[in-house]
Design an enzyme around this catalytic site. Structure first.
Site, mmCIF file in Angstrom:
data_model
loop_
_atom_site.group_PDB
_atom_site.id
_atom_site.type_symbol
_atom_site.label_atom_id
_atom_site.label_comp_id
_atom_site.label_asym_id
_atom_site.label_seq_id
_atom_site.Cartn_x
_atom_site.Cartn_y
_atom_site.Cartn_z
ATOM 1 N N LYS A 47 57.743 46.506 32.500
ATOM 2 C CA LYS A 47 57.676 46.386 31.037
ATOM 3 C C LYS A 47 58.036 47.727 30.384
ATOM 4 O O LYS A 47 58.786 47.780 29.408
ATOM 5 C CB LYS A 47 56.269 45.937 30.608
ATOM 6 C CG LYS A 47 56.023 44.467 30.927
ATOM 7 C CD LYS A 47 54.564 44.035 30.824
ATOM 8 C CE LYS A 47 54.426 42.593 31.331
ATOM 9 N NZ LYS A 47 53.044 42.117 31.413
ATOM 10 N N GLN A 91 47.202 44.339 30.330
ATOM 11 C CA GLN A 91 47.664 43.635 31.529
ATOM 12 C C GLN A 91 46.501 42.887 32.185
ATOM 13 O O GLN A 91 45.461 43.474 32.464
ATOM 14 C CB GLN A 91 48.280 44.656 32.513
ATOM 15 C CG GLN A 91 48.907 44.022 33.737
ATOM 16 C CD GLN A 91 50.124 43.152 33.417
ATOM 17 O OE1 GLN A 91 50.963 43.524 32.589
ATOM 18 N NE2 GLN A 91 50.223 42.004 34.051
ATOM 19 N N ASP A 114 51.497 39.560 23.266
ATOM 20 C CA ASP A 114 51.360 38.575 24.342
ATOM 21 C C ASP A 114 51.097 37.187 23.760
ATOM 22 O O ASP A 114 51.220 36.183 24.468
ATOM 23 C CB ASP A 114 50.185 38.964 25.261
ATOM 24 C CG ASP A 114 50.639 39.350 26.657
ATOM 25 O OD1 ASP A 114 51.796 39.049 27.006
ATOM 26 O OD2 ASP A 114 49.831 39.935 27.403
#
Ligand code: NDP
Length: 278
Positions: A47, A91, A114
């Site tokens: 990422k 994460q 997200d």
């Protein structure tokens, strides 16, 4: 035919990079990694690299596995207030002593790239989506490249997790498909899959979906990423067994995985644009 996620993701990144090159301020993404899970570390590195490639400002924040819930929440709060940061991602999975749900809910919904905050999930449910979960949104981008109209199609989503299966089903419903969502208790899964025009597999069981479970001409999206004992990566679909029957299929690797990251960048640009317009 193969739906080449790697190529589609590359085009998306290049289009984002062109837009970023024209901006005065760089869009900023902060990724928090707690602990040293090797798979999570690889995802976070990918990422971070993708952010650099498109010209984003990127902050990779590594926290010890011993971090307390309060310390993690104050880190999120710091990033909520940081003007350089447009998108915040924690994460997952988090170590078991931490409450992931509370952490996600602490992220400013306008920076929730997200798309997991209940406010963003609620908007997706109402077909007023703003920041949409990356993997399902990336799948919709991939399906669009086939040129096939999803209206009225029978779609079967195998897997009902909060991060993939459920939002995936909602994306397909929002596209006016008829959607069946399956979980581990579903009866006669193969019978349901045989009726499907589109199958999205997000289970986490290597090569579970077999050639004789599907009808000819189906579109198959394989979200699964499973590492076998010999180190090879395979999906939830037995690719060799289905490829002659399916009209379109995504490979693993090189399918949904790269699209998830490219879509994260897309969401960060969306969040940036909304903040700049305020
Ligand atoms: P979860 O383990 O959270 O969810 C799995 C889902 O599959 C559950 O809903 C479970 O049902 C269902 N399931 C389990 N066994 C069966 C079965 N025999 N038949 C039907 N359904 C079943 O997984 P995730 O959604 O997080 O991930 C799924 C896969 O996708 C994994 O391989 C993961 O690595 C991959 N993934 C890939 C991404 C990408 O970018 N390509 C991103 C995220 C995930 P129940 O609800 O009853 O437990």
């Amino acid at each position: 035919m193969i739906i080449n996620g790697k190529e589609i993701a590359k085009k998306l990144r290049s289009s984002i990079a062109k837009q970023v090159a024209k901006l005065d301020r760089k869009p900023g993404l902060a990724v928090i990694l707690v602990g040293d899970d090797p798979a999570s570390a690889v995802y976070v590195r990918n990422k971070d690299n993708a952010c650099k490639e498109v010209g984003f400002y990127s902050e990779k924040i590594n926290k010890s596995a011993n971090i307390t819930q309060t310390e993690l929440l104050s880190e999120v709060e710091r990033l909520n207030k940081d003007d350089k940061i447009d998108g915040i991602l924690v994460q997952l999975p988090l170590p078991s002593h931490l409450d992931a749900n509370q952490v996600i809910e602490a992220i400013n919904p306008n920076k929730d790239v997200d798309g997991f905050h209940s406010e963003n999930i609620g908007k997706l449910m109402q077909n007023k989506a703003y920041l949409r979960p990356c993997t399902p949104k990336g799948v919709m981008t991939m399906l669009a490249t086939t040129g096939i109209d999803l209206v009225g199609k029978n779609c079967v989503v195998v897997g009902a997790s909060n991060i993939v299966g459920r939002p995936m089903a909602m994306e397909l419903l929002n596209a006016r498909a008829t959607v069946t969502i399956c979980n581990s208790k579903t009866q006669d899964l193969s019978g349901k899959l045989k009726q499907a025009d589109v199958i999205v597999a997000a289970v986490g069981i290597p090569k579970m979906i077999q050639g004789d479970w599907i009808k000819a001409g189906v579109i198959i999206i394989d979200v699964g990423i499973n590492r076998l004992d010999d180190g090879t990566l395979v999906g939830d679909v037995d690719f060799d067994a289905v490829q002659d029957k399916a009209a379109w299929i995504t490979p693993v690797p090189g399918g949904v995985g790269p699209m998830t990251i490219a879509t994260l960048l897309e969401n960060t640009l969306t969040a940036y644009t909304a903040r700049e317009e305020k």
